[in-house]
Every structure is written in C-alpha cells, then in structure tokens.
Design an enzyme around this catalytic site. Sequence first.
Site, PDB file in Angstrom:
ATOM      1  N   ASP A  77       0.869  -1.170   0.000  1.00 20.69           N
ATOM      2  CA  ASP A  77       0.000   0.000   0.000  1.00 20.69           C
ATOM      3  C   ASP A  77       0.908   1.222   0.000  1.00 20.69           C
ATOM      4  O   ASP A  77       1.939   1.238   0.674  1.00 20.69           O
ATOM      5  CB  ASP A  77      -0.920   0.005   1.226  1.00 20.69           C
ATOM      6  CG  ASP A  77      -2.129   0.914   1.023  1.00 20.69           C
ATOM      7  OD1 ASP A  77      -2.477   1.200  -0.141  1.00 20.69           O
ATOM      8  OD2 ASP A  77      -2.729   1.351   2.022  1.00 20.69           O
ATOM      9  N   ASP A 160       2.467  11.112 -10.327  1.00 19.82           N
ATOM     10  CA  ASP A 160       3.780  11.223 -10.988  1.00 19.82           C
ATOM     11  C   ASP A 160       4.031  12.572 -11.676  1.00 19.82           C
ATOM     12  O   ASP A 160       5.141  13.098 -11.584  1.00 19.82           O
ATOM     13  CB  ASP A 160       3.965  10.086 -12.011  1.00 19.82           C
ATOM     14  CG  ASP A 160       4.353   8.787 -11.335  1.00 19.82           C
ATOM     15  OD1 ASP A 160       4.665   8.804 -10.136  1.00 19.82           O
ATOM     16  OD2 ASP A 160       4.355   7.737 -12.017  1.00 19.82           O
TER      17      ASP A 160
HETATM   18  P1  IMP Z   1      -1.547   1.832  -4.244  1.00 22.03           P
HETATM   19  O1  IMP Z   1      -1.486   1.514  -2.801  1.00 22.03           O
HETATM   20  O2  IMP Z   1      -0.340   1.347  -4.989  1.00 22.03           O
HETATM   21  O3  IMP Z   1      -2.828   1.418  -4.885  1.00 22.03           O
HETATM   22  O4  IMP Z   1      -1.485   3.408  -4.351  1.00 22.03           O
HETATM   23  C1  IMP Z   1      -2.489   4.260  -3.826  1.00 22.03           C
HETATM   24  C2  IMP Z   1      -2.527   5.560  -4.606  1.00 22.03           C
HETATM   25  O5  IMP Z   1      -1.279   6.262  -4.407  1.00 22.03           O
HETATM   26  C3  IMP Z   1      -2.659   5.396  -6.111  1.00 22.03           C
HETATM   27  O6  IMP Z   1      -4.000   5.399  -6.496  1.00 22.03           O
HETATM   28  C4  IMP Z   1      -1.936   6.610  -6.654  1.00 22.03           C
HETATM   29  O7  IMP Z   1      -2.795   7.725  -6.650  1.00 22.03           O
HETATM   30  C5  IMP Z   1      -0.855   6.855  -5.621  1.00 22.03           C
HETATM   31  N1  IMP Z   1       0.421   6.233  -6.017  1.00 22.03           N
HETATM   32  C6  IMP Z   1       0.928   5.048  -5.598  1.00 22.03           C
HETATM   33  N2  IMP Z   1       2.125   4.814  -6.137  1.00 22.03           N
HETATM   34  C7  IMP Z   1       2.379   5.874  -6.937  1.00 22.03           C
HETATM   35  C8  IMP Z   1       3.484   6.204  -7.778  1.00 22.03           C
HETATM   36  O8  IMP Z   1       4.472   5.473  -7.924  1.00 22.03           O
HETATM   37  N3  IMP Z   1       3.390   7.379  -8.422  1.00 22.03           N
HETATM   38  C9  IMP Z   1       2.327   8.215  -8.303  1.00 22.03           C
HETATM   39  N4  IMP Z   1       1.278   7.949  -7.553  1.00 22.03           N
HETATM   40  C10 IMP Z   1       1.303   6.778  -6.866  1.00 22.03           C
END
Ligand code: IMP
Length: 202
Positions: A77, A160
């Site tokens: 997460d 990003d």
């Molecule tokens: P998750 O836990 O990987 O699903 O990430 C949760 C949210 O954080 C995503 O929906 C993105 O909005 C943001 N996020 C996670 N990883 C990245 C990244 O590497 N770059 C940009 N946004 C990210």
Amino acid sequence: MPELNERPDTIFLASGNPHKIVELRQLLESLQIQIRSTRDLDDAEEVEEDQPDLTGNALKKARYWFDKTGLPSLADDTGLEVVVLNGAPGVYSARYAGENVTYADNVEKLLRELEGKTDRKARFRTVIAYVTDQGEQIFEGVCNGIITTEIKGEKGFGYDPVFRPDGYSETFAELSAEEKNRISHRGRALEKFVKRIQGRGL
Ligand code: IMP
C-alpha cells in the site's frame, strides 16, 4: 517475529496491477520464484482498503490472500505524504478528491491545496506486507521530493506528473520506468524484500 527461513517456489501478489506484477516478476526472476496474482484467478474479489494506515491495509490484503491461497502472499500500500498538509493525502491517496475519481482529479485537488505554499516537501511511502505460514514481515520504502506547481510529463500514473524526486530536475512522469523503479518508494521497499529473500532464504 518468527524466523522465516524457507525460500518459496511461488509467491502470491495481492494485486491485479500489471505494472506491479511485471516489476516483481523481473526482480524475482533470477531467484527462480514464480509470481501468481489475482489476475490468475477467475473471481478475485477486491479486499477493501479500510484500515487507518498503510501497514494495516497491506497486512489486511496479504493475510486475506494467504488464507485464501495458502501461498506466501505479498501486498503493498502506498501513500503520498505532504508536509504542509500534515501527511495528507497519505492512506487516502487513491481517493483524495472523492470516491471513483481519476488520477487527474486527485492531482488537481493537490495543486489547489498547495496554491501559494512555498514549502512543497513531500514523500511517497510504500509498505509491503509478506505473510507466510511462518509469520509476517513488513518492508518500507520512501522516496523524498517536492510537489511541483505544474503538471509535467506523460509517463507513470497517479501523482507522478507533480512529484519531483530529490536530486532530479524531472518529475516521476518524465523519467523512464527503469529510472523511476530504481529510486521509487515501491522499488526501494521491493528491493529490501528481495534482499531478505536472497540473504536469508526467506
Ligand atoms: P496503491 O497503494 O499502490 O494502490 O497506491 C495508492 C494511490 O497512491 C494510487 O491510487 C496513486 O494515486 C498513488 N500512487 C501510488 N504509487 C504511486 C506512484 O508510484 N506514483 C504516483 N502515484 C502513486
């Protein structure tokens, strides 16, 4: 925590995100560990990310899939933590602008919240949970940077286009996937996990 000393043949990745699957597969290739994921299942239900922090969500997902598949299970997460917003959007990064919003909606809200602010320090933080029949492990990766005032770059996803990692003049969305993975929060957390597997035969 108990010692984890058996190297698995297969790891279950608690995600259907093709980018994450490819990234982990590449990292584990040389160790001859196979990756299975929710993509390989016909009826993979979504585990609700309703915990108050990243560790809680990662553990919840990894435990769920370990119970379901019996395979060593890995879940992650990620949150974007902005200093002047007291760590927001944090665990709510995916739904910062509301439920069922686009990445662009979230970015727009973030830029609005930071309008006129000079302190734009932020960090991405990823927590990985790994659950096996021998216990649970947590790995964390952080990438420090700033939130830019304008959107720049077409690559990547999420925040990003407005996140510029320290030491770079480009946003994450302007870097190649390889370069981003090398320095990113998720890349760093995964590297710690892979090192543990290599070093200890986890
Ligand atoms: P998750 O836990 O990987 O699903 O990430 C949760 C949210 O954080 C995503 O929906 C993105 O909005 C943001 N996020 C996670 N990883 C990245 C990244 O590497 N770059 C940009 N946004 C990210």
